[in-house]
Scaffold this active site. Structure first.
Site, PDB file in Angstrom:
ATOM      1  N   LYS A  72       0.785  -1.236   0.000  1.00  0.00           N
ATOM      2  CA  LYS A  72       0.000   0.000   0.000  1.00  0.00           C
ATOM      3  C   LYS A  72       0.819   1.288   0.000  1.00  0.00           C
ATOM      4  O   LYS A  72       0.375   2.309  -0.541  1.00  0.00           O
ATOM      5  CB  LYS A  72      -0.950  -0.005   1.201  1.00  0.00           C
ATOM      6  CG  LYS A  72      -2.180  -0.869   0.971  1.00  0.00           C
ATOM      7  CD  LYS A  72      -3.352  -0.028   0.574  1.00  0.00           C
ATOM      8  CE  LYS A  72      -4.410  -0.839  -0.129  1.00  0.00           C
ATOM      9  NZ  LYS A  72      -5.525  -0.029  -0.586  1.00  0.00           N
ATOM     10  N   ASP A 119      -8.174   0.177   6.877  1.00  0.00           N
ATOM     11  CA  ASP A 119      -8.226  -0.978   7.787  1.00  0.00           C
ATOM     12  C   ASP A 119      -6.845  -1.201   8.376  1.00  0.00           C
ATOM     13  O   ASP A 119      -6.672  -2.004   9.280  1.00  0.00           O
ATOM     14  CB  ASP A 119      -8.635  -2.248   7.044  1.00  0.00           C
ATOM     15  CG  ASP A 119      -7.436  -2.917   6.422  1.00  0.00           C
ATOM     16  OD1 ASP A 119      -6.890  -2.333   5.468  1.00  0.00           O
ATOM     17  OD2 ASP A 119      -7.009  -3.975   6.892  1.00  0.00           O
TER      18      ASP A 119
HETATM   19  C1  LIG Z   1      -3.435  -6.408   1.638  1.00  0.00           C
HETATM   20  C2  LIG Z   1      -4.424  -5.796   0.734  1.00  0.00           C
HETATM   21  N1  LIG Z   1      -4.670  -6.376  -0.446  1.00  0.00           N
HETATM   22  C3  LIG Z   1      -5.555  -5.868  -1.313  1.00  0.00           C
HETATM   23  C4  LIG Z   1      -6.255  -4.709  -1.016  1.00  0.00           C
HETATM   24  C5  LIG Z   1      -7.278  -4.220  -1.993  1.00  0.00           C
HETATM   25  O1  LIG Z   1      -6.987  -2.974  -2.547  1.00  0.00           O
HETATM   26  P1  LIG Z   1      -8.201  -2.095  -3.102  1.00  0.00           P
HETATM   27  O2  LIG Z   1      -8.972  -1.597  -1.933  1.00  0.00           O
HETATM   28  O3  LIG Z   1      -7.553  -1.022  -3.885  1.00  0.00           O
HETATM   29  O4  LIG Z   1      -9.038  -2.975  -3.956  1.00  0.00           O
HETATM   30  C6  LIG Z   1      -6.031  -4.074   0.199  1.00  0.00           C
HETATM   31  C7  LIG Z   1      -6.730  -2.840   0.549  1.00  0.00           C
HETATM   32  O5  LIG Z   1      -6.664  -2.311   1.630  1.00  0.00           O
HETATM   33  C8  LIG Z   1      -5.097  -4.625   1.106  1.00  0.00           C
HETATM   34  O6  LIG Z   1      -4.848  -4.062   2.300  1.00  0.00           O
END
Ligand SMILES: Cc1ncc(COP(=O)(O)O)c(C=O)c1O
Length: 404
Positions: A72, A119
């Site tokens: 992220k 989150d």
């Molecule tokens: C570990 C992880 N993978 C995937 C995602 C998904 O990303 P998006 O919200 O852009 O779809 C998130 C989003 O917070 C995440 O924390």
């Protein structure tokens, strides 16, 4: 173990030039200027591929990203960099890390406060970036958020708290606070009227996809990418669609069944996003959000191929497969949201009732699968509970994860 997949209805091709190779070079150059930058590993799981009966199975391991355990930070850091470059009236190419964190830049931009809802992973990335710049970050988290993730954000010097709201409500609260206090909202989702910063965040995620593109020794035929709001999936899809304009890999967007806003939008088949509301009880905390990112959705509706929903058991199996690999395959520590794509790809082969989905997706012995493990064990207690004891959201007590 239930998996359902539907095809995205065909839409006329849309704009993905903001994720083309020229833009990605600029984004990559920015990230490479960070002293802590290192390409994350692209792991080839040969024994898993053999076990599933496909040609190759690759996993990009984002637990190594900047020491923050998730992809992220790529988005938050690039968006903040672009914001500061714009404020100074310079191009991002003139703002490598060293200059961005300099006293001269701090003096020129003054005291700033960045605010976000998260989150955990995104907020940690924003807090980390603010700290590099000696600026302030305020981070709001939805009810049910993990204590460890909260503390990791506080450890970056941010003011962080857990609210009694679900993810989408928390985003709205953060937006109100930004407006009231003249803070800068750095949100990883977009809606009409709030698009510049999320577009930069999506471009920032592009670094991960580009690294994978460059490290792969062969063209992937299938990409499984998990979605919360779909910003990440949009970035991955856009980068690969630009890289392979004539033979784009089949893109499968994976969501938890309780928070399947991309699936629901694809199902509606009119090109417009749909929302999921209420408490989204799933172990996949990062994917528990109900309102698609408008920019991500625009990319997905034109370029993604399938929307797929899975249960917590699928994500948990992904965590176990990666954590306890076959023979000399390399171990990948993957959290609940990080392992969803691998879990779905594997379950399609391992569960006999998914034979039809395998055919639907065109998966066979020539398939080259690419997945992204987007986080490590960002909540270690939960990781252990799931991997050792098989705990799922309905067994975890409390409110569960009521938001991303
Ligand atoms: C570990 C992880 N993978 C995937 C995602 C998904 O990303 P998006 O919200 O852009 O779809 C998130 C989003 O917070 C995440 O924390």
């Amino acid at each position: 173990m239930d998996i359902t997949a539907i095809r995205f209805p065909k839409q006329p091709e849309g704009m993905i030039s903001f994720l083309d190779q020229e833009h990605m070079r600029e984004v990559g150059g920015f990230h490479q200027s960070f002293p802590m930058y290192q390409e994350t590993p692209l792991v080839s799981l040969k024994n898993l591929a053999g076990c599933l009966g496909v040609k190759s199975f690759y996993v990009k391991d984002e637990s190594f990203r900047f020491g923050l355990n998730a992809f992220k930070v790529l988005g938050g850091s690039y968006a903040v960099g672009k914001y500061i470059a714009q404020k100074l009236g310079v191009s991002i190419t003139q703002l490598p890390y060293e200059r961005m964190v300099s006293d001269a830049v701090k003096e020129a931009v003054g005291d700033l406060t960045f605010v976000t809802a998260t989150d955990g992973n995104h907020g940690r990335g924003v807090a980390w970036t603010a700290r590099q710049l000696r600026q302030k970050a305020v981070v709001y988290m939805p009810q049910g958020s993990s204590r460890e993730r909260l503390e990791n954000i506080r450890a970056e010097g941010a003011e962080a708290s857990i609210l009694n709201l679900n993810y989408d409500e928390t985003v709205r609260f953060a937006a109100q606070q930004a407006q009231k206090n003249h803070w800068i909202m750095v949100q990883d989702t977009s809606w009409p009227g709030y698009e510049a910063i999320p577009r930069w965040i999506i471009q920032g995620y592009g670094t991960m996809a580009l690294e994978a593109c460059q490290a792969l020794p062969e063209r992937p035929t299938h990409i499984f990418i998990q979605a919360g709001v779909g910003a990440l999936a949009g970035a991955v899809t856009g980068v690969f669609a630009n890289r392979y304009p004539d033979d784009k890999p089949t893109v499968i967007v994976v969501e938890p069944e309780q928070a399947a806003c991309i699936f629901k939008s694809a199902q509606a088949a009119d090109g417009k996003p749909r929302f999921v509301t209420g408490a989204m009880r799933t172990i996949m905390a990062g994917l528990a959000c109900g309102e698609p990112c408008s920019i991500g959705w625009e990319v997905l509706k034109h370029y993604a191929d399938f929307a797929l929903v899975c249960t917590d058991e699928t994500a948990a199996r992904g965590m176990r497969i990666l954590g306890a690999p076959l023979a000399d395959d390399r171990r990948v520590i993957s959290g609940e949201s990080g392992a969803a794509g691998v879990g779905a790809a594997a379950d399609i082969f391992l569960q006999p009732q998914n034979q039809k989905i395998r055919e639907q997706l065109g998966l066979n012995e020539d398939s080259v699968i690419l997945c992204f493990s987007t986080e490590g064990a960002t909540d270690r207690k939960s990781y252990q509970e799931i991997v050792w004891n098989g705990k799922f959201a309905n067994l975890m007590g409390g409110a569960g994860n009521a938001g991303k």
